[in-house]
Design a protein around this motif. Sequence first.
Motif, mmCIF file in Angstrom:
data_model
loop_
_atom_site.group_PDB
_atom_site.id
_atom_site.type_symbol
_atom_site.label_atom_id
_atom_site.label_comp_id
_atom_site.label_asym_id
_atom_site.label_seq_id
_atom_site.Cartn_x
_atom_site.Cartn_y
_atom_site.Cartn_z
ATOM 1 N N ALA A 30 -29.144 -2.779 47.086
ATOM 2 C CA ALA A 30 -28.298 -3.936 47.407
ATOM 3 C C ALA A 30 -27.156 -3.979 46.400
ATOM 4 C CB ALA A 30 -29.106 -5.226 47.335
ATOM 5 N N PHE A 31 -26.084 -4.652 46.777
ATOM 6 C CA PHE A 31 -24.949 -4.842 45.881
ATOM 7 C C PHE A 31 -24.427 -6.250 46.111
ATOM 8 C CE2 PHE A 31 -20.840 -4.326 43.906
ATOM 9 C CZ PHE A 31 -21.116 -3.448 42.861
ATOM 10 N N GLY A 72 -22.841 -6.507 40.718
ATOM 11 C CA GLY A 72 -23.999 -5.758 40.282
ATOM 12 C C GLY A 72 -24.807 -5.323 41.486
ATOM 13 N N GLY A 73 -25.597 -4.303 41.288
ATOM 14 C CA GLY A 73 -26.421 -3.826 42.386
ATOM 15 C C GLY A 73 -27.661 -3.150 41.857
ATOM 16 N N TYR A 74 -28.504 -2.743 42.799
ATOM 17 C CA TYR A 74 -29.659 -1.933 42.437
ATOM 18 C C TYR A 74 -29.858 -0.870 43.489
ATOM 19 C CZ TYR A 74 -32.577 -4.326 45.916
ATOM 20 O OH TYR A 74 -33.090 -4.821 47.088
ATOM 21 N N ILE A 75 -30.489 0.206 43.058
ATOM 22 C CA ILE A 75 -30.886 1.281 43.958
ATOM 23 C C ILE A 75 -32.335 1.621 43.634
ATOM 24 C CG2 ILE A 75 -28.582 2.251 44.314
ATOM 25 C CD1 ILE A 75 -29.220 4.326 42.168
ATOM 26 N N PRO A 76 -33.045 2.208 44.595
ATOM 27 C CA PRO A 76 -34.402 2.658 44.276
ATOM 28 C C PRO A 76 -34.347 3.687 43.150
ATOM 29 C CG PRO A 76 -34.006 2.724 46.641
ATOM 30 C CD PRO A 76 -32.684 2.460 45.996
ATOM 31 N N ASN A 77 -35.297 3.635 42.248
ATOM 32 C CA ASN A 77 -35.311 4.522 41.095
ATOM 33 C C ASN A 77 -35.176 5.981 41.497
ATOM 34 O OD1 ASN A 77 -37.598 5.996 38.993
ATOM 35 N ND2 ASN A 77 -35.756 5.075 38.153
ATOM 36 N N GLY A 78 -35.812 6.393 42.558
ATOM 37 C CA GLY A 78 -35.744 7.787 43.006
ATOM 38 C C GLY A 78 -34.366 8.211 43.466
ATOM 39 N N ALA A 79 -33.496 7.258 43.786
ATOM 40 C CA ALA A 79 -32.136 7.571 44.234
ATOM 41 C C ALA A 79 -31.143 7.558 43.086
ATOM 42 C CB ALA A 79 -31.696 6.568 45.297
ATOM 43 N N GLY A 80 -31.619 7.280 41.874
ATOM 44 C CA GLY A 80 -30.741 7.183 40.709
ATOM 45 C C GLY A 80 -30.327 8.543 40.178
ATOM 46 N N HIS A 81 -29.677 8.523 39.049
ATOM 47 C CA HIS A 81 -29.234 9.755 38.403
ATOM 48 C C HIS A 81 -30.450 10.560 37.958
ATOM 49 C CE1 HIS A 81 -25.185 8.178 38.424
ATOM 50 N NE2 HIS A 81 -25.605 7.080 37.815
ATOM 51 N N ALA A 82 -30.348 11.867 38.052
ATOM 52 C CA ALA A 82 -31.476 12.742 37.725
ATOM 53 C C ALA A 82 -31.935 12.607 36.280
ATOM 54 C CB ALA A 82 -31.103 14.193 38.019
ATOM 55 N N ASP A 83 -31.031 12.189 35.390
ATOM 56 C CA ASP A 83 -31.399 12.098 33.979
ATOM 57 C C ASP A 83 -31.971 10.736 33.594
ATOM 58 O OD1 ASP A 83 -29.021 10.752 34.323
ATOM 59 O OD2 ASP A 83 -28.100 11.483 32.480
ATOM 60 N N GLU A 84 -32.205 9.858 34.568
ATOM 61 C CA GLU A 84 -32.749 8.536 34.263
ATOM 62 C C GLU A 84 -34.269 8.543 34.346
ATOM 63 O OE1 GLU A 84 -29.146 5.551 35.267
ATOM 64 O OE2 GLU A 84 -30.417 6.062 36.944
ATOM 65 N N THR A 113 -30.675 -13.028 39.092
ATOM 66 C CA THR A 113 -31.678 -13.718 39.905
ATOM 67 C C THR A 113 -31.579 -13.283 41.363
ATOM 68 O OG1 THR A 113 -31.765 -15.609 38.423
ATOM 69 C CG2 THR A 113 -32.468 -15.993 40.694
ATOM 70 N N GLN A 114 -30.369 -13.230 41.884
ATOM 71 C CA GLN A 114 -30.173 -12.791 43.276
ATOM 72 C C GLN A 114 -30.646 -11.352 43.470
ATOM 73 O OE1 GLN A 114 -29.292 -14.493 45.980
ATOM 74 N NE2 GLN A 114 -29.215 -16.339 44.719
ATOM 75 N N LEU A 115 -30.310 -10.486 42.551
ATOM 76 C CA LEU A 115 -30.729 -9.088 42.673
ATOM 77 C C LEU A 115 -32.244 -8.947 42.566
ATOM 78 C CD1 LEU A 115 -27.859 -7.403 40.665
ATOM 79 C CD2 LEU A 115 -28.291 -7.184 43.128
ATOM 80 N N GLU A 116 -32.868 -9.681 41.665
ATOM 81 C CA GLU A 116 -34.327 -9.624 41.540
ATOM 82 C C GLU A 116 -35.008 -10.159 42.793
ATOM 83 O OE1 GLU A 116 -35.116 -11.755 37.939
ATOM 84 O OE2 GLU A 116 -34.565 -10.048 36.663
ATOM 85 N N ARG A 117 -34.483 -11.226 43.373
ATOM 86 C CA ARG A 117 -35.058 -11.757 44.626
ATOM 87 C C ARG A 117 -34.987 -10.720 45.733
ATOM 88 N NH1 ARG A 117 -32.146 -17.578 44.446
ATOM 89 N NH2 ARG A 117 -33.519 -18.517 42.917
ATOM 90 N N ARG A 118 -33.842 -10.066 45.834
ATOM 91 C CA ARG A 118 -33.676 -9.050 46.873
ATOM 92 C C ARG A 118 -34.604 -7.854 46.621
ATOM 93 N NH1 ARG A 118 -27.733 -9.419 49.103
ATOM 94 N NH2 ARG A 118 -27.329 -11.604 48.644
#
Length: 167
Positions: A30-31, A72-84, A113-118
């Motif tokens: 989400a963003f 701000g946004g979030y992505i699933p951890n598996g879709a993040g940068h390879a070095d994370e 708060t909005q990002l955590e809810r989502r």
Amino acid sequence: MRETGVDPSDIPGTDDLRSIQTAYIDPGGAFVVGIADSVATGGSQEAEKINLSETGGLDALATHDGTIVAMGGYIPNGAGHADERDRPGAAELHRMRVAPPFQRRGVGRELITQLERRATAAGFESVLATTSTRQSAALSFYPDQGYEEMERSTAGEYKLVHYEKQL
């Protein structure tokens, strides 16, 4: 970002901002963009008036429906940068920003708060956040929001602090 000694052009991997749909939404993230009336910011019961001509270029952030004050946004951890970090079931926060004139007014708390809810609604179990030691506001913000420092690392010139919060 420049106010904290970070050169935005020096940050690797900023292509995600060119396509929010592809980078955040399509992989299951989400963003969120915070928009404020172009002459007021949220306060307690009364809006506080801000002269945008004196806020260091916020006019450049004007949109058809207000001024961009946060993102701000979030992505699933598996879709993040390879070095994370590898944390199955986690969402990674990215691009957390609040325009300086709107900081310390609750905008960042509302954004996270909005990002955590989502993230919770999407089934994530935890949220990861990483910031540079140059980002002094973030170093106090994340712990204040219940994030625990997990580790530190270095990427190029940047010393990074990694946080995690169980949802």
